[in-house]
Design a protein around this motif. Structure first.
Motif, mmCIF file in Angstrom:
data_model
loop_
_atom_site.group_PDB
_atom_site.id
_atom_site.type_symbol
_atom_site.label_atom_id
_atom_site.label_comp_id
_atom_site.label_asym_id
_atom_site.label_seq_id
_atom_site.Cartn_x
_atom_site.Cartn_y
_atom_site.Cartn_z
ATOM 1 N N VAL A 46 0.854 -1.186 0.000
ATOM 2 C CA VAL A 46 0.000 0.000 0.000
ATOM 3 C C VAL A 46 0.893 1.239 0.000
ATOM 4 O O VAL A 46 1.784 1.379 0.826
ATOM 5 N N LEU A 47 0.620 2.125 -0.956
ATOM 6 C CA LEU A 47 1.358 3.377 -1.063
ATOM 7 C C LEU A 47 0.576 4.536 -0.450
ATOM 8 O O LEU A 47 1.155 5.453 0.107
ATOM 9 N N GLN A 48 -0.761 4.484 -0.560
ATOM 10 C CA GLN A 48 -1.618 5.500 0.050
ATOM 11 C C GLN A 48 -3.035 4.971 0.110
ATOM 12 O O GLN A 48 -3.485 4.287 -0.808
ATOM 13 N N ILE A 49 -3.718 5.307 1.199
ATOM 14 C CA ILE A 49 -5.119 4.942 1.368
ATOM 15 C C ILE A 49 -5.815 6.095 2.068
ATOM 16 O O ILE A 49 -5.269 6.700 2.991
ATOM 17 N N ASN A 50 -6.997 6.436 1.596
ATOM 18 C CA ASN A 50 -7.789 7.496 2.208
ATOM 19 C C ASN A 50 -9.152 7.493 1.535
ATOM 20 O O ASN A 50 -9.349 6.819 0.528
ATOM 21 N N GLY A 51 -10.055 8.237 2.079
ATOM 22 C CA GLY A 51 -11.368 8.315 1.476
ATOM 23 C C GLY A 51 -12.246 9.289 2.202
ATOM 24 O O GLY A 51 -11.778 10.139 2.949
#
Length: 153
Positions: A46-51
């Motif tokens: 995972v390089l980036q996770i958001n929402g």
């Protein structure tokens, strides 16, 4: 798979069932960590996770040891189960069926990371439906409007 070398960067985007705003700020970071763990346990990075309250973006480096559809199925099933087991929402939580997946070159990764990090700011100006349709159009993905997004309830 010895002698197999890849560099595959994928951004996936998927929404809460019926696009309900159920993902609360107080547990969003914990959900992101849980989903990160699912992806990492499948040997992807995972390089980036958001929402936002109604959808999530994940940028990850994908290894060719698993299909994208199998990974997304596991992410959505396991994270739904985690949310329901913890009783984080009233009623039953589930993700909307399907997802968007978009590939990027290494040179694009910093821009996409920043874009995902800043979802709150981005969505002050752009609605999720517009964002998603623009991704599909930018990547020249053919879609059926009947299945693209269910209405917000």
């Amino acid at each position: 798979m010895p002698n197999t070398y890849t560099q595959i960067h994928i951004q996936t985007v998927f929404a809460v069932q019926n696009r309900q705003s159920l993902i609360r700020g107080r547990w969003r970071a914990e959900l992101n960590k849980y989903i990160t763990g699912i992806i990492q346990n499948n040997n992807h990075k995972v390089l980036q996770i958001n929402g936002m309250a109604d959808h999530i973006h994940i940028l990850f480096g994908m290894r060719p040891t698993q299909s994208l559809s199998e990974l997304m199925k596991q992410v959505k099933q396991d994270s739904s189960k985690w949310i329901n087991n913890k009783g984080l929402v009233n009623g039953r939580f589930s993700w909307q069926s399907g997802y968007g997946a978009f590939s990027y070159s290494k040179s694009e990764i910093p821009v996409i990371i920043n874009y995902i990090k800043n979802q709150e700011e981005h969505h002050k100006q752009v609605a999720f439906q517009d964002e998603y349709l623009k991704l599909l159009q930018d990547f020249d993905v053919k879609y059926d409007e009947r299945y693209i997004l269910k209405p917000v309830l």
